[in-house]
Design a protein around this motif. Structure first.
Motif: not given
Length: 453
Positions: A226-246
């Protein structure tokens, strides 16, 4: 010599001698003898040991948490949660392992079944960032499957290693079934080659993983990496932005960003990028950087001085290449290895914050034209550990999850390990699985047995 250096102050607290060759050989002999008996124990006996381990971790929660905070700087609240998770892991395998390891009939092959048998002694090379959890994550299923274990822990967390060894002993594990060794890297190579070691598990950097994989491969030994990572956190235009940011704040800044599975690249559709950056920055600014022993602290120091230097260098190189520092971008004040929570906007491929694993409290905002480019950017990395997708359309999120190259993709939730489900990566993030049924069976021999009558 292994030293405990308090990362909040930079002061050396204690030093411990390394084990010599005689001590190493004696530990291996004891482990082999103990495992030869342990492999034949009934599941009820294994279950009882794991339940006692769970009780021990709960009883010692505050003591262990204090060691974690002292040795690697994790805020005390996060350290307590880490120990509690270890108890949950022991409970899970205590209750579930017997069913997962039951003989499995082979459909369409009369008289044939698969038996899952232990391999022997597993060498675990473990990191400092979750110094209790990383060990117990492998140890509970190893014991449940009938294996023994030798731990080579990170050099900067010797007290955590010794505490785990003590708790295993106090839980009544057979003498020698588990041992922690303080040794140099050259001795690790010898351990991997030693015939008394049956398999190897490593959590660490991709570079170290390549070395260990080569050494274990030369010895024809099973590995889980189990090695390194550069995990993406993808936020689409229809997301709940406040929840995603939190959730982005927790996903990036937990453990001061020092986790392979922390979200690192925040890939946001352009239509909502400004809104997300504003919300993310506001919530990140509420983090409390300071003394990790204080209950109100939410962001502690990095574990070592060189780690702070590395994240500062990545931030500086990214800004020089055109990224914009929204907040942070500098070391904290006073002694210790503190670095201010940092958000970089308009990061693009070719910048350090996009191309490299950022192991510290710095987040990279990457703007995408649409969901198609977001997926392409998510996959534009050498790593493949975890990913998350944020959208109000759950089915769309699930469909996109299948297109992202990762060992795990979460929809509308941050990536996290869970004893119930397999965990691991692909590409430069390693191979093999921990946790769940797959993790339990990794260090077993799936033996086919067939009777003709």
């Amino acid at each position: 010599m292994n030293a405990t250096i308090n990362p909040a102050t930079g002061a050396t607290i204690a030093e411990f001698e390394l084990h010599d060759d005689n001590a190493v050989d004696a530990a291996l002999d004891r482990a082999v003898a103990a495992q030869r008996a342990w492999r034949w124990t009934a599941h009820d006996e294994r279950r009882a040991l794991l339940k006692r381990l769970a009780e021990g971790f709960r009883r010692e929660r505050d003591t262990l948490a204090a060691l974690v905070t002292e040795e690697m700087g994790k805020p005390i609240g996060e350290a307590r949660a880490e120990v509690e998770k270890c108890a949950l892991n022991c409970d899970f395998y205590a209750d579930a392992a017997a069913g997962m390891l039951a003989d499995a009939p082979v459909a369409g092959a009369p008289g044939a079944f698969v038996a899952y048998e232990p391999l022997g002694i597993v060498l675990a090379i473990m990191p400092w960032n979750y110094p209790i959890w990383q060990v117990v994550r492998f140890l509970a299923p190893a014991f449940a499957a009938g294996n023994g274990a030798i731990l080579k822990h990170a050099a900067n967390v010797p007290q955590c290693a010794m505490a785990i060894e003590r708790i295993v002993k106090e839980a009544g594990a057979p003498a020698g079934l588990f041992a922690s060794l303080r040794v140099e890297p050259t001795t690790v190579a010898r351990l991997i080659a030693d015939p008394r070691i049956a398999a190897v598990t490593l959590t660490g950097s991709t570079q170290v993983g390549m070395i260990v994989a080569g050494q274990a491969g030369n010895a024809l030994k099973k590995q889980v990496l189990e090695l390194g990572g550069s995990d993406p956190f993808v936020v689409l235009a229809d997301a709940d932005i406040d929840r995603a940011a939190a959730m982005a704040v927790t996903a990036r800044f937990t453990n001061a960003g020092q986790s392979c599975v922390n979200a690192k690249r925040f890939i946001v559709e352009a239509a909502v990028a400004d809104q997300f950056v504003e919300a993310f920055a506001a919530k990140t600014s509420a983090l409390v950087l300071g003394d990790p022993t204080a209950d109100g602290t939410t962001l502690g120091p990095l574990a070592r001085a060189n780690l702070r230097a590395a994240i500062a260098d990545q931030v500086e190189r990214s800004v020089a290449a055109g990224a914009r520092a929204v907040i942070g971008g500098a070391a904290g004040e006073g002694p210790g290895y503190f670095y201010r929570p940092t958000i970089l906007d308009r990061v693009i491929p070719g910048m350090a914050a996009f191309d490299e694993e950022t192991f510290g409290p710095a987040a990279a905002i990457v703007r995408a034209r649409d969901s198609e480019e977001a997926v392409a950017l998510a996959n534009r990395t050498a790593f493949g550990l975890g990913a998350s997708i944020w959208t109000r359309d759950t089915q769309r999120g699930l469909d996109l999850a299948r297109r992202i190259d990762a060992g795990a993709v979460f929809v509308n939730a941050m990536v996290a390990s869970d004893p119930r489900v397999p965990f691991g990566g692909i590409k430069a993030s390693g191979y093999g699985r921990e946790l769940g049924d797959l993790g339990l069976r990794e260090f077993t021999n799936a033996k086919t047995i067939r009777s003709a009558a």
